[in-house]
Scaffold this active site. Structure first.
Site, mmCIF file in Angstrom:
data_model
loop_
_atom_site.group_PDB
_atom_site.id
_atom_site.type_symbol
_atom_site.label_atom_id
_atom_site.label_comp_id
_atom_site.label_asym_id
_atom_site.label_seq_id
_atom_site.Cartn_x
_atom_site.Cartn_y
_atom_site.Cartn_z
ATOM 1 N N SER A 156 0.853 -1.198 0.000
ATOM 2 C CA SER A 156 0.000 0.000 0.000
ATOM 3 C C SER A 156 0.882 1.238 0.000
ATOM 4 O O SER A 156 2.106 1.151 0.034
ATOM 5 C CB SER A 156 -0.901 0.002 1.242
ATOM 6 N N LYS A 157 0.213 2.410 0.000
ATOM 7 C CA LYS A 157 0.951 3.683 -0.092
ATOM 8 C C LYS A 157 1.971 3.840 1.031
ATOM 9 O O LYS A 157 3.015 4.440 0.853
ATOM 10 C CB LYS A 157 -0.037 4.850 -0.054
ATOM 11 N N ARG A 158 1.663 3.295 2.211
ATOM 12 C CA ARG A 158 2.583 3.521 3.338
ATOM 13 C C ARG A 158 3.913 2.792 3.149
ATOM 14 O O ARG A 158 4.888 3.080 3.827
ATOM 15 C CB ARG A 158 1.932 3.132 4.663
ATOM 16 N N GLY A 178 5.611 3.079 0.502
ATOM 17 C CA GLY A 178 6.405 3.878 -0.442
ATOM 18 C C GLY A 178 5.969 3.601 -1.866
ATOM 19 O O GLY A 178 4.794 3.392 -2.128
#
Length: 476
Positions: A248-250, A252
């Site tokens: 996911s976005k977290r 990177g």
């Protein structure tokens, strides 16, 4: 650089990458495309691309371009013109009509509200929803009303898919409801379109993420109903983040273009992504040709692969060391320009000269830019703070003597310069530690650079002597 493979006669194996254009080429999609590419190329087959653009809201030209830009950067080019699924809707409807004629589909006149109520009731009773229209024959009046077309799944027979990665996967057909294949506005649905397109494109192997595994059950039933040969399915586990959670976005970077911007080379990404969830013994570093020769479906693991940025950096460093200096110089110049550097007439030549001295120490092209910033500085280079202190007193005088000696020195070969600097230190009666910091301050203003012989060689004779003169004028 694009990957290549031998040209051959009629292909036996046809694979496809079928992205939905939703904004960018995801790293997971890139790996799926790569696996399809490698499998086809290793068997003298064809690799095709189909854009699944039936969601008209999200399928913008920009999103389609982003996917092809990502594939192009990775060097994954289809062997035929890409197919756009939306343009084939008439063919999908034609096949839906064949299914109606053969009794493998039926018209459902329930409204969305009625369907919802019956579905809720079925769920409450723990059974699969079934439309009452499954067993009804519509009248001529009925046919004038809006309706969907549903696939009539076979009753009671289990569905088995022999998956090349997951092994045999079995579903009870009662757990699968009758799939809508045409919406009330006549639009074909995803599972019908995929089967028709894969069949018409001659696809023999469907290699895709295991989030599509349930679709394989429904799609297999449609193949069987049409009397078409099922392709070989191979459902690969998804990529997880370093912590084992779904990417996911977290975590990177998720998009391929972000990896390009972070300074990774396409051949390094191909090497790393091929190894992510697939193995050939203990081989970690391998060429495109080796990947094409070795890649098979049996080497794909069943557990999700974890993204490992340290390993990616290690692979990238390997491919930077093997890359041509002129190519690295161009890529590094792009980084400098993106950082706001004003282009000078001989910048690329300067970077070319410096590249052999820095490429062994860099893990990304961003690091190459950090390590080559010294060669692009314009004279006179300001010498301030600590660098200025380094050139005070005896050190400044010693740099003056070094400048005089180097001015008489014609060969600017790095090995000759190393010998010259060593001889100079011996004559001065000091260790090189007394000379290096002052020489670096004079040559670079204190910036990061390789050892002094390499820094001199990277700068070239004229620039080196010019910088030494400038520094001595500033500090005297």
């Amino acid at each position: 650089p694009a990957m290549t493979s031998p040209s051959t006669s009629a292909p036996e194996v046809v694979t496809r990458f079928a992205p939905s254009p939703t904004g960018f080429l995801h790293i997971g999609g890139a790996r799926t495309a790569l696996f399809n590419y490698l499998y086809a190329k290793g068997r003298n087959g064809k690799f095709l691309v189909r854009v699944e653009d039936t969601d008209r809201e999200r399928s913008t030209e920009a999103a389609v371009k982003a996917i092809f830009d990502g594939l192009s950067w990775l060097g994954l080019f289809a062997d035929e013109e890409p197919v756009f699924q939306f343009s084939r809707a008439d063919r999908h409807r034609e096949v839906a009509n064949i299914l109606l004629e053969t009794g493998h589909a039926y018209r459902d006149f329930l409204s969305a509200e009625e369907t919802g109520a019956l579905r809720d009731a079925a769920k409450a009773e723990g059974r699969t929803f079934e439309s009452p229209w499954r067993e009804r024959t519509p009248t001529v009046d009925d046919l004038a009303k809006p309706h969907t077309v549903r696939f009539r799944r076979p009753a009671d027979a289990p569905v088995v898919v022999e998956d090349a990665v997951q092994g045999p996967v079995r579903w009870d057909s009662a757990s699968l409801d009758d799939l809508v294949i045409l919406r009330s506005d006549g639009a074909p649905t995803y599972n019908l379109a995929v089967v028709v397109d894969d069949h018409d494109m001659g696809v023999t192997h469907v290699i895709r993420g295991d989030d599509h595994l349930n679709n394989a059950a429904r799609q297999s039933l449609i193949y069987d109903a049409l009397g078409w040969t099922r392709p070989t399915f191979a459902h690969i586990p998804l990529i997880h983040g370093p912590d084992g959670a779904k990417l996911s976005k977290r975590h990177g970077a998720q998009a391929v273009h972000e990896y390009a911007e972070m300074g990774y080379l396409p051949e390094a990404m191909r090497n790393y992504l091929t190894r992510l969830g697939w193995a050939h013994g203990d081989d970690e570093l391998f060429s495109d040709a080796q990947a094409i020769e070795w890649f098979d479906l049996s080497g794909i693991g069943r557990a999700p692969a974890r993204l490992d940025f340290d390993k990616l950096a290690h692979v990238n460093a390997h491919w930077i060391r093997l890359a041509d200096d002129d190519r690295l110089a161009k890529l590094t110049l792009d980084v400098h320009l993106a950082r706001g550097h004003a282009l000078g007439p001989d910048d690329e030549a300067r970077l070319m000269r410096a590249m052999p001295f820095v490429k062994d120490r860099a893990k990304t092209t961003l690091e190459l830019a950090d390590q080559t910033a010294f060669v692009l500085k314009s004279r006179p280079i300001p010498i301030e703070g600590k660098a200025c202190e380094t050139l005070a007193g005896d050190s400044g005088e010693r740099i003056g003597r070094l400048r005089d000696r180097l001015a008489l020195f014609e060969s600017w070969d790095v090995f000759a310069l190393e010998a010259e600097l060593k001889a100079f230190a011996e004559e001065e009666g000091v260790g090189f530690g007394k000379i290096g910091p002052a020489a670096r301050a004079a040559l670079t203003g204190g910036s990061a650079s390789p050892d002094i012989a390499r820094t001199l060689s990277a700068l070239g004779r004229e620039e080196s002597l010019g910088r030494l003169n400038d520094a001595l004028q500033q500090t005297i």
